[in-house]
Design a protein around this motif. Structure first.
Motif, short mmCIF file in Angstrom:
data_model
loop_
_atom_site.label_atom_id
_atom_site.label_comp_id
_atom_site.label_asym_id
_atom_site.label_seq_id
_atom_site.Cartn_x
_atom_site.Cartn_y
_atom_site.Cartn_z
N GLU A 59 -22.85 36.98 11.27
CA GLU A 59 -21.42 36.78 11.01
C GLU A 59 -20.54 37.79 11.73
O GLU A 59 -19.40 37.48 12.07
N ARG A 60 -21.08 39.00 11.96
CA ARG A 60 -20.26 40.04 12.58
C ARG A 60 -19.84 39.69 14.00
O ARG A 60 -18.89 40.26 14.54
N ARG A 65 -16.32 36.11 -5.45
CA ARG A 65 -16.53 36.37 -4.03
C ARG A 65 -15.24 36.24 -3.24
O ARG A 65 -14.25 35.68 -3.71
N SER A 66 -15.25 36.76 -2.04
CA SER A 66 -14.14 36.60 -1.10
C SER A 66 -14.69 35.93 0.16
O SER A 66 -15.88 36.03 0.45
N HIS A 82 -16.65 31.38 6.47
CA HIS A 82 -15.85 30.40 5.73
C HIS A 82 -14.69 29.87 6.56
O HIS A 82 -14.09 28.85 6.20
N ASN A 83 -14.34 30.56 7.63
CA ASN A 83 -13.27 30.07 8.50
C ASN A 83 -13.61 28.65 8.95
O ASN A 83 -14.75 28.37 9.34
N CYS A 115 -10.87 35.64 9.00
CA CYS A 115 -11.28 35.12 7.69
C CYS A 115 -10.11 34.41 7.04
O CYS A 115 -8.97 34.81 7.20
N SER A 147 -15.71 28.24 12.05
CA SER A 147 -16.90 29.08 12.27
C SER A 147 -18.02 28.32 12.99
O SER A 147 -18.82 28.92 13.72
N GLY A 160 -15.63 35.19 4.03
CA GLY A 160 -15.94 35.91 5.26
C GLY A 160 -15.63 35.01 6.44
O GLY A 160 -15.11 33.90 6.28
N ALA A 161 -15.93 35.49 7.63
CA ALA A 161 -15.64 34.71 8.84
C ALA A 161 -16.40 33.39 8.85
O ALA A 161 -15.95 32.41 9.44
#
Lengths: 332, 332
Positions: free
Chosen positions: B101-102, B125-126, B131-132, B108, B135, B128-129
């Motif tokens: 993911e990095r 949860r929040s 979820h974009n 995001c 992606s 991350g990229a």
């Protein structure tokens, strides 16, 4: 004839999208002070005329009987974001009339502000009728019914005295007879009536100027408008355009949004009312067009206030990485 | 000249809001088969041309090297809802290229589907990229860069080979030279280029007809389009319009939404491509207009399919109490 483009959305150096609409600024005598597009066209005002719908709350004596101050009156005119403070005060209003959330007939929905909704979800909770953005208005309806000794069940029906009084107030202020063919059902299940855009602007001008309306009604309207200007958060919520537009000229400008791209408002010191409708119903455009309309009204009268609204008539658009990609801006 | 009204929003017996726009249906030779509004106007296609941007993923050999099947290719063309299945497969694509993911530079955001976002919030949860919504496309970009032996950092820049190849593919298919003045930054930070609406329709017609494009490119495009038609959920998500529009004529129709009211698509059996843009950027209108466009294409060719799209060109609108208040409907 199509309405003019009021708002543009840019990306890079190009206009990506645009919003057409109509704007009416009217004085207490019904004279048009500023107009764009077809201001005679019928529009559903939706929540932008909650002040008109709340007039009987004051005129009936219910607001005084149940100790409504500015916060309570602002909430009774609100399309609120369903934040804790809104929900708690709406519950309190119902309690004062011996009722609770079960009396509300507005339906439930997740708070329209996605952040507020996520807070609720994170707490493992679901929204109730108090979270409905109209719960303050409905609490006001119920307090009025209780004060008048009317049944509370069915207060959302067109034939219930609560709605009959609200319709009569709108007809009085707009100078329009509202028939069945003009009627629709609003998001919160009460009737909404379509009338000419300029007639809503005139209605707000009547309230703030006191022209063409009873002294009692003008006082009630001015009390509601003053309350909304004093406590705009209760009428909307955190980061809401209505709050920013009211706070740009504290105590001098009233605005209220409605669904499908409507805004109504008034400038009491000038005795002016306004109403605008974005053809396509976009709230993002209605907010910009409202700022531009207020900038226009104050342009030659108070450059500082005009400048504050000019600033609100542009909004930088950023993407998920915070990069500026374009802007929303007034085109008129 | 303003574009025609394509979609109306009714309340009660009245039209409350309306959406203008333009529609281009074009064949492989670039001939206009059906047109509404100004189809020569420049539009940003946004995510509606993710298939074009994914062509190098196949043409470079990266898709085969990393074992992309229909699901993976559909995700590489996706504006997905950030559901578990989308996130997991995007992570898997990155893993196949030795990344995680990095490496994603899309930013995001909370899933655009409010229900999906609330599920995430309820789990504490929040996003991350991964979820974009882009992606999958970005994972495809990264897989291509790895397969080509290029640096992965900075793959979103206009000068990175990944974006240079994507731009070249779009120029080839649209027959348009894309300059700096046509460029904007997309929501996921890659460049997006404005070109005439009809040129995007022509580009999709070239891919499905094989006319005016290399055989290799046509094969790559057809493989991507077939994958999206076979696995539309990976390209969109639960309850998404793209899925309903593709599933209405299984294996026969491709559509893809883009931000600000754009849709592109193709009907392979007819060798046709289409592109449409709602002037005001409203997705609700673009979905209805796409259904109406497909109904028009099939009207005299296959009444059953036309009927399926007619049904999708109307949508009943209900309020918070489930009461029918109006409808969205095609006006053309």
């Amino acid at each position: 004839m199509s309405n003019p483009i009021l708002v543009e959305v840019t990306r890079g150096s190009r206009v990506e999208s645009c919003h057409r609409g109509s704007v009416a600024v009217v004085d207490g005598e019904g004279e048009s002070v500023h107009a764009l597009g077809d201001i005679a066209a019928l529009v559903f005002p939706r929540s932008a005329i909650k002040v008109m719908q709340a007039l009987p709350l004051i005129e009936s004596g219910a607001a005084d009987r149940f100790g409504f101050g500015d916060k309570e009156l602002s909430l009774a005119c609100a399309s609120h974001s369903g934040e804790e403070g809104h929900v708690a005060l709406a519950a309190d209003l119902l309690r004062r009339a011996g009722l609770d959330e079960r009396a509300l007939e507005c339906g439930c929905h997740w708070p329209s502000d996605s952040g507020v909704a996520r807070v609720l979800a994170r707490q493992g909770r679901s929204p109730g009728a108090l979270h409905n953005n109209c719960s303050g208005k409905h609490s006001g309806f119920l307090c009025t019914a209780v004060a008048m000794g009317e049944p509370t069940a069915g207060y959302i029906g067109a034939d219930h005295p609560v709605q009959v009084r609200a319709k009569a107030a709108i007809e009085d202020l707009t100078g329009t007879a509202l028939g069945e063919e003009d009627s629709g059902t609003d998001g919160c299940s009460i009737p909404t009536y379509a009338a000419p855009l300029q007639s809503f602007a005139h209605g707000f001008a009547k309230l703030v100027s006191g022209q063409g309306v009873s002294a009692e009604r003008a006082r009630a309207g001015q009390r509601l408008i003053a309350a909304c200007m004093a406590e705009p958060w209760y009428m909307a919520g955190t980061n809401r355009a209505c709050v920013a537009l009211i706070e740009a000229a504290p105590g001098r400008v009233f605005v209220k949004t409605g669904a499908e791209g409507v805004f109504c408002g008034a400038v009491p010191e000038l005795g002016l009312g306004f109403a605008l409708k974005i053809d396509d119903g976009a709230g993002r455009a209605a907010e910009i067009a409202t700022a531009a309309t207020l900038a226009h009204i104050f342009r030659d009268r108070d450059p500082d206030v005009a400048g504050a609204y000019d600033a609100l008539a542009r909004k930088t658009l950023k993407n998920w990485n915070g990069i500026v990609v374009g802007e929303l801006r007034a085109a008129q």
